[in-house]
Motif scaffolding. Structure first.
Motif, PDB file in Angstrom:
ATOM      1  N   PRO A   4       0.814  -1.211   0.000  1.00  0.00           N
ATOM      2  CA  PRO A   4       0.000   0.000   0.000  1.00  0.00           C
ATOM      3  C   PRO A   4       0.852   1.268   0.000  1.00  0.00           C
ATOM      4  N   ASN A   5       0.290   2.352  -0.542  1.00  0.00           N
ATOM      5  CA  ASN A   5       1.008   3.624  -0.608  1.00  0.00           C
ATOM      6  C   ASN A   5       1.013   4.354   0.722  1.00  0.00           C
ATOM      7  N   ASP A   7      -0.218   4.169   5.134  1.00  0.00           N
ATOM      8  CA  ASP A   7      -0.175   3.209   6.232  1.00  0.00           C
ATOM      9  C   ASP A   7      -1.476   3.249   7.033  1.00  0.00           C
ATOM     10  N   ASP A  26      -6.318   1.331   3.663  1.00  0.00           N
ATOM     11  CA  ASP A  26      -5.860   0.852   2.367  1.00  0.00           C
ATOM     12  C   ASP A  26      -5.307  -0.565   2.399  1.00  0.00           C
ATOM     13  N   HIS A  27      -5.196  -1.144   3.599  1.00  0.00           N
ATOM     14  CA  HIS A  27      -4.675  -2.507   3.682  1.00  0.00           C
ATOM     15  C   HIS A  27      -5.175  -3.208   4.933  1.00  0.00           C
ATOM     16  N   GLN A  36       1.433  -6.981   4.898  1.00  0.00           N
ATOM     17  CA  GLN A  36       0.362  -6.062   4.550  1.00  0.00           C
ATOM     18  C   GLN A  36      -0.235  -6.483   3.210  1.00  0.00           C
ATOM     19  N   ALA A  38      -2.824  -5.024   0.343  1.00  0.00           N
ATOM     20  CA  ALA A  38      -3.630  -3.918  -0.163  1.00  0.00           C
ATOM     21  C   ALA A  38      -5.049  -4.429  -0.405  1.00  0.00           C
ATOM     22  N   GLU A  40      -7.166  -3.862  -2.651  1.00  0.00           N
ATOM     23  CA  GLU A  40      -7.431  -4.259  -4.032  1.00  0.00           C
ATOM     24  C   GLU A  40      -6.789  -5.599  -4.389  1.00  0.00           C
ATOM     25  N   ASP A  41      -5.853  -6.087  -3.560  1.00  0.00           N
ATOM     26  CA  ASP A  41      -5.210  -7.383  -3.787  1.00  0.00           C
ATOM     27  C   ASP A  41      -5.773  -8.487  -2.893  1.00  0.00           C
TER      28      ASP A  41
END
Length: 65
Positions: A4-5, A7, A26-27, A36, A38, A40-41
């Motif tokens: 992730p970009n 935290d 985001d994660h 971690q 993300a 979307e994953d």
């Protein structure tokens, strides 16, 4: 798997066909490896244990225990 970009840890409610975001982020963290993941994953989780897993192998190993 992309990292992730930011935290921001998300809190999710895992369901049979998806998940609901309880706390935006985001994660999530893999219950088996601590990695971690993300959002979307995210592909693998346990509804009964309410845990996320980074890979199918980690999910399978965790659910055997």
């Amino acid at each position: 798997m992309l990292m992730p970009n930011t935290d921001r840890l998300a809190r999710l409610h895992y369901m049979a066909n998806g998940f609901r975001v309880l706390t935006p982020g985001d994660h999530v963290v893999c219950a088996a490896s601590g990695a971690q993941i993300a959002l979307e994953d995210l592909r693998y989780w346990s509804v009964a244990r309410q845990e996320a897993y980074a890979t199918a192998i980690l999910a399978t190993e965790s659910l055997k225990a």
